[in-house]
Design an enzyme around this catalytic site. Sequence first.
Site, PDB file in Angstrom:
ATOM      1  CG  ASP A 141      20.043  33.221   7.124  1.00  0.00           C
ATOM      2  OD1 ASP A 141      20.618  34.106   7.800  1.00  0.00           O
ATOM      3  OD2 ASP A 141      20.603  32.639   6.184  1.00  0.00           O
ATOM      4  CG  HIS A 148      23.650  39.048  -0.414  1.00  0.00           C
ATOM      5  ND1 HIS A 148      24.418  38.192  -1.172  1.00  0.00           N
ATOM      6  CD2 HIS A 148      22.525  38.356  -0.092  1.00  0.00           C
ATOM      7  CE1 HIS A 148      23.785  37.030  -1.292  1.00  0.00           C
ATOM      8  NE2 HIS A 148      22.648  37.106  -0.657  1.00  0.00           N
ATOM      9  CD  GLU A 211      23.861  32.860   1.174  1.00  0.00           C
ATOM     10  OE1 GLU A 211      23.288  32.835   2.286  1.00  0.00           O
ATOM     11  OE2 GLU A 211      23.278  33.144   0.118  1.00  0.00           O
ATOM     12  CD  GLU A 213      23.821  33.967   6.474  1.00  0.00           C
ATOM     13  OE1 GLU A 213      23.208  34.076   7.564  1.00  0.00           O
ATOM     14  OE2 GLU A 213      23.270  33.634   5.409  1.00  0.00           O
ATOM     15  CG  ASP A 245      22.474  29.990   4.733  1.00  0.00           C
ATOM     16  OD1 ASP A 245      22.082  28.892   5.177  1.00  0.00           O
ATOM     17  OD2 ASP A 245      21.765  30.753   4.063  1.00  0.00           O
ATOM     18  NE  ARG A 249      24.207  31.056  -4.048  1.00  0.00           N
ATOM     19  CZ  ARG A 249      23.845  31.733  -2.959  1.00  0.00           C
ATOM     20  NH1 ARG A 249      22.572  31.766  -2.582  1.00  0.00           N
ATOM     21  NH2 ARG A 249      24.749  32.342  -2.225  1.00  0.00           N
ATOM     22  CD  GLN A 252      18.984  30.135  -2.916  1.00  0.00           C
ATOM     23  OE1 GLN A 252      20.165  29.835  -2.947  1.00  0.00           O
ATOM     24  NE2 GLN A 252      18.563  31.289  -2.424  1.00  0.00           N
ATOM     25  CE  LYS A 264      19.760  30.439   1.032  1.00  0.00           C
ATOM     26  NZ  LYS A 264      21.110  30.961   1.265  1.00  0.00           N
ATOM     27  CB  THR A 268      23.496  25.819   8.314  1.00  0.00           C
ATOM     28  OG1 THR A 268      22.430  25.863   7.372  1.00  0.00           O
ATOM     29  CG2 THR A 268      23.924  27.231   8.683  1.00  0.00           C
ATOM     30  CB  THR A 371      25.210  36.927   2.147  1.00  0.00           C
ATOM     31  OG1 THR A 371      24.523  35.692   1.968  1.00  0.00           O
ATOM     32  CG2 THR A 371      26.594  36.831   1.523  1.00  0.00           C
ATOM     33  CD  GLU A 385      27.052  39.574  -3.084  1.00  0.00           C
ATOM     34  OE1 GLU A 385      27.459  40.744  -3.139  1.00  0.00           O
ATOM     35  OE2 GLU A 385      26.761  39.004  -2.017  1.00  0.00           O
TER      36      GLU A 385
END
Lengths: 437, 437
Positions: A141, A148, A211, A213, A245, A249, A252, A264, A268, A371, A385
């Site tokens: 990734d 982003h 996310e 993607e 993805d 948070r 992470q 993550k 996915t 992202t 975001e």
Amino acid sequence: MVRGLNDTHDPQRKSWVSSANSASSDFPLQNIPHGVFSAPGRPRRGGVAIGDMVLDLRAAIDSDLISGSVREVAEAAAAPSLNALLAMGNDAASALHRCLFDMLADDGATRHRLESLSNELLVPLNEATLYKPAAIGAFTDFMTSTYHASAARRARPARELSENFLHLPLGYNSRASSISVDGVPFARPFGQHRAASGEIVFAPTAQLDFEVEFGALVGQGNQLGSRVSLDDAEKHIFGYVLVNDWSARDIQLWEMRVGPFLGKSFCTSISPWIVTAEAMAPFRRAPYPRSANQPQPMPHLDSSTHRLNGALDVKLNAFISTSRMRAAGQTSTQIVQTNLLHTSWTLAQMLTHHTTNGCNLQPGDLLGSGTVSGPTEDSAACLLEITAGTLPIKLPNGEYRTWLEDGDELIIKGRAEREGFAAIGFGSCGARVLPPI
Amino acid sequence: MVRGLNDTHDPQRKSWVSSANSASSDFPLQNIPHGVFSAPGRPRRGGVAIGDMVLDLRAAIDSDLISGSVREVAEAAAAPSLNALLAMGNDAASALHRCLFDMLADDGATRHRLESLSNELLVPLNEATLYKPAAIGAFTDFMTSTYHASAARRARPARELSENFLHLPLGYNSRASSISVDGVPFARPFGQHRAASGEIVFAPTAQLDFEVEFGALVGQGNQLGSRVSLDDAEKHIFGYVLVNDWSARDIQLWEMRVGPFLGKSFCTSISPWIVTAEAMAPFRRAPYPRSANQPQPMPHLDSSTHRLNGALDVKLNAFISTSRMRAAGQTSTQIVQTNLLHTSWTLAQMLTHHTTNGCNLQPGDLLGSGTVSGPTEDSAACLLEITAGTLPIKLPNGEYRTWLEDGDELIIKGRAEREGFAAIGFGSCGARVLPPI
């Protein structure tokens, strides 16, 4: 001038599968993406999407509709996993594409025979079960959207772009084993993280995010120790899929010192249909523009051809539906609309960069764009975001969301459109969040 | 008390393959590690190491030496890649181990028949070509040595341990496709980095390093969405190999914002023989001691059994030989001597942590311990610690090394020793650096 155009991109051409001729179809005659499906009486096998149908390639081969040298390619495309097809490369894929285009066009020589066989050949998409189209051996990734990486949106303070951001596509190895296809739900993951109280806990994530993607699937690989030049990069990209993805948070943030890991690797999601590089030819565009005072790509990540049309124009939209919305019969609501052009590196540049040290890519490897956030509020492509964890958004039914809740379903859709060409789509990349186990 | 001991660990037992009875052999009767080899007239296939020989399992099966329910396991162990054997799990491996132990013991019932067949059954190790023992689908690397993460050595300033370091095993997804077996050289990788001049260049790395690591190969996997408890973790570890996580520090430093990527993905070397979890039973030890004021492992990463003997006592040594040394007929010289006990998390804890979010591990996945640096100068396990890029070491022939140079060969060896037991070894994990292409 658009590279790689041929008459399979002619928007005037129509299919005898009438649903393919609707302007809103993701799968017109000009697309014909590859996937893997099963249906009653049809064990898992490869097919292509056309309108609201799947063309069963096993059935087409068994009906002797595909002969000559392309038959070997069709056999690979009819297999229950498409890695052998990917390994054959884009010239082989193009030969098969031509054959399938001629079969499915409404002015084909064999139209009447095909229509008489349509019960054998075609399966309604809504009766088919779709699978991950290939075994994905590696998932790399990237982080390529300046928006982003830096955007100041809502409660989130602006961040400096890291110094290297426009010098190279920032990438990391992600987890391939937990990739699932559209529609496969996952349980809210547990993980060690810092709770709102400040305490370190082992508990279900409280900050589940998505996310939006876009991904490239590698076709022919390269040998360990060899590099792929930018001009050759597209020969190694078989096609494209949508990618979500999913990210926890809090997990992470707490774990991340040497890259994203358990925040993550629980799931996915990808879309089931591989839109071929050939079908995407009309949607090439000039890449992300850099100002004169920004770093320009180094020579090995630059070429005149690439500057002309190395990027892809793909609209990417995300929709949410909650348990309450579904119970009330309400449809999902759009929360992201963005475009792949917002990324500052192209998938071809990512692939070339990936091999600069001699790293070997293999058929079925997935490269994710990162992202795909754009400059505007509605093009922010993840909740980190959109809400910054503090300013919830209000859904049409009055519910609020800061992070995803159990029962939420997030669906990504993609569509490539250009004046003078038939629009093509990517199907759906969605999954529902189940309660923690 | 040592868990999992049986009479295959009895140090008094000897083999009729006499080289296995030398105290210095890596492969006594008490080891019998699995690998994949070829030799003239013997296409690629599985075997086990015994003394300075490989026992050809295909030949053993074809000579009807392995019968009953274990024959199916032996077939998997005789295959040209051992993933099917790994997937069968440790009970199956143990049944085969018992069978092979009885075959190779000097007091076995079939000894005379076996000795008469020895030309068919045994291949001298120095006539065999060894391969990667299994397809490694995923490589997860960890950072678990507090000394590697923080140590102030030579010119390198002390760093604070990151706050999470003793709360969880810090891990990241690394690249599996570029893993090579012992003896496979690699070209010095190119990459974008900041040159000594300060300029950003695309050039061969000027800071090539090694990292002495130890790895666990996953046997039986777990389903996506399921967790593996610490008490079950060892059922999922089939065995162990040596790992050299080659690193290009300048590339790594410039690119690394979301984890190591091209600074490591050009090559990772592993040793060819998988030492089984069963053979390692005598070398269990209590894990890294934590002081009362340090964070203790959370309950899901802790158990009374694990506290007793969840770690492994393995000496890990690294040796360098340069072109000039080889031209002068000089042997390699030792530059690292360390022990796996210096890591603050065990491989079982790493495996359990890896699955806490439901991530699915698969047979053949490799988990790396991270650089196994200890507290002393001679146990620093990579050049970044040994020289800090500024204080070169002097080799016995007068050459200096700050980083690795073309022609250098770095070899890791591993050995488990304990009073009252036969020492066992891991063979060799080495590779030579070739000039850039």
